[in-house]
Design a protein around this motif. Sequence first.
Motif, PDB file in Angstrom:
ATOM      1  N   TRP A  10      61.689  -9.487  16.165  1.00  0.00           N
ATOM      2  CA  TRP A  10      62.767  -8.491  16.066  1.00  0.00           C
ATOM      3  C   TRP A  10      62.779  -7.867  14.672  1.00  0.00           C
ATOM      4  CZ3 TRP A  10      62.841  -9.064  20.862  1.00  0.00           C
ATOM      5  CH2 TRP A  10      63.023 -10.298  21.499  1.00  0.00           C
ATOM      6  N   GLU A  11      61.615  -7.851  14.050  1.00  0.00           N
ATOM      7  CA  GLU A  11      61.506  -7.353  12.679  1.00  0.00           C
ATOM      8  C   GLU A  11      61.969  -5.908  12.547  1.00  0.00           C
ATOM      9  OE1 GLU A  11      58.081  -6.897   9.182  1.00  0.00           O
ATOM     10  OE2 GLU A  11      57.527  -7.492  11.213  1.00  0.00           O
ATOM     11  N   ASP A  12      61.657  -5.089  13.540  1.00  0.00           N
ATOM     12  CA  ASP A  12      62.092  -3.690  13.521  1.00  0.00           C
ATOM     13  C   ASP A  12      63.592  -3.635  13.796  1.00  0.00           C
ATOM     14  OD1 ASP A  12      62.507  -0.994  13.740  1.00  0.00           O
ATOM     15  OD2 ASP A  12      61.192  -0.689  15.483  1.00  0.00           O
ATOM     16  N   ILE A  13      64.368  -3.282  12.798  1.00  0.00           N
ATOM     17  CA  ILE A  13      65.824  -3.270  12.944  1.00  0.00           C
ATOM     18  C   ILE A  13      66.280  -2.261  13.991  1.00  0.00           C
ATOM     19  CG2 ILE A  13      66.321  -1.520  11.183  1.00  0.00           C
ATOM     20  CD1 ILE A  13      68.266  -4.813  11.851  1.00  0.00           C
ATOM     21  N   HIS A  14      65.439  -1.274  14.286  1.00  0.00           N
ATOM     22  CA  HIS A  14      65.785  -0.283  15.313  1.00  0.00           C
ATOM     23  C   HIS A  14      65.792  -0.908  16.710  1.00  0.00           C
ATOM     24  CE1 HIS A  14      65.779   2.818  12.330  1.00  0.00           C
ATOM     25  NE2 HIS A  14      64.495   2.664  12.054  1.00  0.00           N
ATOM     26  N   VAL A  15      65.098  -2.021  16.871  1.00  0.00           N
ATOM     27  CA  VAL A  15      65.133  -2.765  18.137  1.00  0.00           C
ATOM     28  C   VAL A  15      66.515  -3.408  18.298  1.00  0.00           C
ATOM     29  CG1 VAL A  15      64.278  -4.842  19.318  1.00  0.00           C
ATOM     30  CG2 VAL A  15      62.663  -3.188  18.336  1.00  0.00           C
ATOM     31  N   VAL A  16      67.036  -3.957  17.208  1.00  0.00           N
ATOM     32  CA  VAL A  16      68.361  -4.596  17.226  1.00  0.00           C
ATOM     33  C   VAL A  16      69.442  -3.557  17.513  1.00  0.00           C
ATOM     34  CG1 VAL A  16      70.060  -5.902  15.883  1.00  0.00           C
ATOM     35  CG2 VAL A  16      67.609  -6.395  15.635  1.00  0.00           C
ATOM     36  N   THR A  17      69.386  -2.420  16.809  1.00  0.00           N
ATOM     37  CA  THR A  17      70.391  -1.373  17.038  1.00  0.00           C
ATOM     38  C   THR A  17      70.261  -0.796  18.444  1.00  0.00           C
ATOM     39  OG1 THR A  17      68.949   0.319  16.046  1.00  0.00           O
ATOM     40  CG2 THR A  17      70.540  -0.754  14.598  1.00  0.00           C
ATOM     41  N   GLY A  18      69.034  -0.695  18.920  1.00  0.00           N
ATOM     42  CA  GLY A  18      68.816  -0.184  20.283  1.00  0.00           C
ATOM     43  C   GLY A  18      69.402  -1.116  21.321  1.00  0.00           C
ATOM     44  N   ALA A  19      69.265  -2.426  21.103  1.00  0.00           N
ATOM     45  CA  ALA A  19      69.818  -3.409  22.034  1.00  0.00           C
ATOM     46  C   ALA A  19      71.342  -3.395  22.000  1.00  0.00           C
ATOM     47  CB  ALA A  19      69.301  -4.801  21.683  1.00  0.00           C
ATOM     48  N   LEU A  20      71.905  -3.209  20.807  1.00  0.00           N
ATOM     49  CA  LEU A  20      73.372  -3.154  20.691  1.00  0.00           C
ATOM     50  C   LEU A  20      73.920  -1.933  21.422  1.00  0.00           C
ATOM     51  CD1 LEU A  20      75.982  -4.311  19.530  1.00  0.00           C
ATOM     52  CD2 LEU A  20      75.568  -2.983  17.452  1.00  0.00           C
ATOM     53  N   LYS A  21      73.270  -0.791  21.236  1.00  0.00           N
ATOM     54  CA  LYS A  21      73.709   0.421  21.944  1.00  0.00           C
ATOM     55  C   LYS A  21      73.554   0.244  23.451  1.00  0.00           C
ATOM     56  CE  LYS A  21      71.034   3.212  19.600  1.00  0.00           C
ATOM     57  NZ  LYS A  21      70.350   4.454  19.182  1.00  0.00           N
ATOM     58  N   MET A  22      72.478  -0.415  23.867  1.00  0.00           N
ATOM     59  CA  MET A  22      72.252  -0.648  25.294  1.00  0.00           C
ATOM     60  C   MET A  22      73.346  -1.543  25.866  1.00  0.00           C
ATOM     61  SD  MET A  22      68.898  -2.268  27.203  1.00  0.00           S
ATOM     62  CE  MET A  22      67.866  -0.820  26.909  1.00  0.00           C
ATOM     63  N   PHE A  23      73.762  -2.543  25.096  1.00  0.00           N
ATOM     64  CA  PHE A  23      74.832  -3.431  25.550  1.00  0.00           C
ATOM     65  C   PHE A  23      76.094  -2.620  25.856  1.00  0.00           C
ATOM     66  CE2 PHE A  23      78.793  -5.562  24.348  1.00  0.00           C
ATOM     67  CZ  PHE A  23      78.811  -6.593  25.266  1.00  0.00           C
ATOM     68  N   PHE A  24      76.484  -1.759  24.921  1.00  0.00           N
ATOM     69  CA  PHE A  24      77.697  -0.963  25.128  1.00  0.00           C
ATOM     70  C   PHE A  24      77.506   0.063  26.247  1.00  0.00           C
ATOM     71  CE2 PHE A  24      78.776  -2.269  20.698  1.00  0.00           C
ATOM     72  CZ  PHE A  24      80.009  -2.835  20.983  1.00  0.00           C
ATOM     73  N   ARG A  25      76.324   0.624  26.333  1.00  0.00           N
ATOM     74  CA  ARG A  25      76.059   1.638  27.348  1.00  0.00           C
ATOM     75  C   ARG A  25      76.086   1.047  28.757  1.00  0.00           C
ATOM     76  NH1 ARG A  25      72.108   3.632  24.788  1.00  0.00           N
ATOM     77  NH2 ARG A  25      70.420   2.513  25.806  1.00  0.00           N
ATOM     78  N   GLU A  26      75.680  -0.222  28.888  1.00  0.00           N
ATOM     79  CA  GLU A  26      75.575  -0.839  30.203  1.00  0.00           C
ATOM     80  C   GLU A  26      76.832  -1.610  30.631  1.00  0.00           C
ATOM     81  OE1 GLU A  26      72.042  -3.150  30.665  1.00  0.00           O
ATOM     82  OE2 GLU A  26      70.715  -1.423  30.436  1.00  0.00           O
ATOM     83  N   LEU A  27      77.852  -1.643  29.785  1.00  0.00           N
ATOM     84  CA  LEU A  27      79.095  -2.295  30.205  1.00  0.00           C
ATOM     85  C   LEU A  27      79.589  -1.664  31.508  1.00  0.00           C
ATOM     86  CD1 LEU A  27      81.103  -2.588  26.842  1.00  0.00           C
ATOM     87  CD2 LEU A  27      80.190  -4.491  28.208  1.00  0.00           C
TER      88      LEU A  27
END
Length: 249
Positions: A122-139
């Motif tokens: 998960w070195e690429d921090i954009h992967v972490v931010t992408g997953a966080l946005k996906m979490f909120f988007r998929e609620l």
Amino acid sequence: CRQKSRRTWKFRRKFDKNRVKSRLKKFISRRPSLKTLQEKGLIKDQIFGSHLHTVCEREHSTVPWFVKQCIEAVEKRGLDVDGIYRVSGNLATIQKLRFIVNQVTSDTQYYVFKLNLDDSQWEDIHVVTGALKMFFRELSEPLFPYSFFERFVEAISNNEKIETMRSLVKRLPPPNHDTMKILFRHLTKIVAKASQNLMSTQSLGIVFGPTLLRAENESGNVAVHMVYQNQIAEFMLTEYDKIFSSEED
């Protein structure tokens, strides 16, 4: 003989296709629904795609642990990264993270597990931010509940925006309120580093507006709603201190 043989072969082929289709239909009709499997405990509720209240209830918290983990990782190594939250991470890696989180949290003891977002994968921090946005988007229901959408739209057009917004925020269910508070507080830290990451309040409003709030039924007003979505998210970020000023941390 050849014609007869060809007709027989075509008939058998058609018969086999029909038999396969028939079997598939029977299988699908007999297959238990997702709800049934969940009720029997064969499939657990997952983090992604669930209702915020459900996630928090399982965790005995008002802010999902995955949200906290992502925010912690971004604040540790991503505040000054150019285009943070705007730049997309590798989708395959984001989906891998999503899968791992859902698999881990299907265990009743999942809350003991600490996801290590500092791991090299998960070195690429954009992967972490992408997953966080996906979490909120998929609620299953946005962070700004459907029942509050029109009220927030009215508030952003109100002459007393801050007071109205603050009043609405106070009335939110605890999981929505507390998760919203920690998220926007985090985003103010992103804005504080805007000279390095080039992410202004307007940029973050554009990114998070459609992710955090939407109408339950768009009914052809997508463009209009998008304007309000961006404005509301931007205003919540700009006036964060005033909107949450009377609350204790």
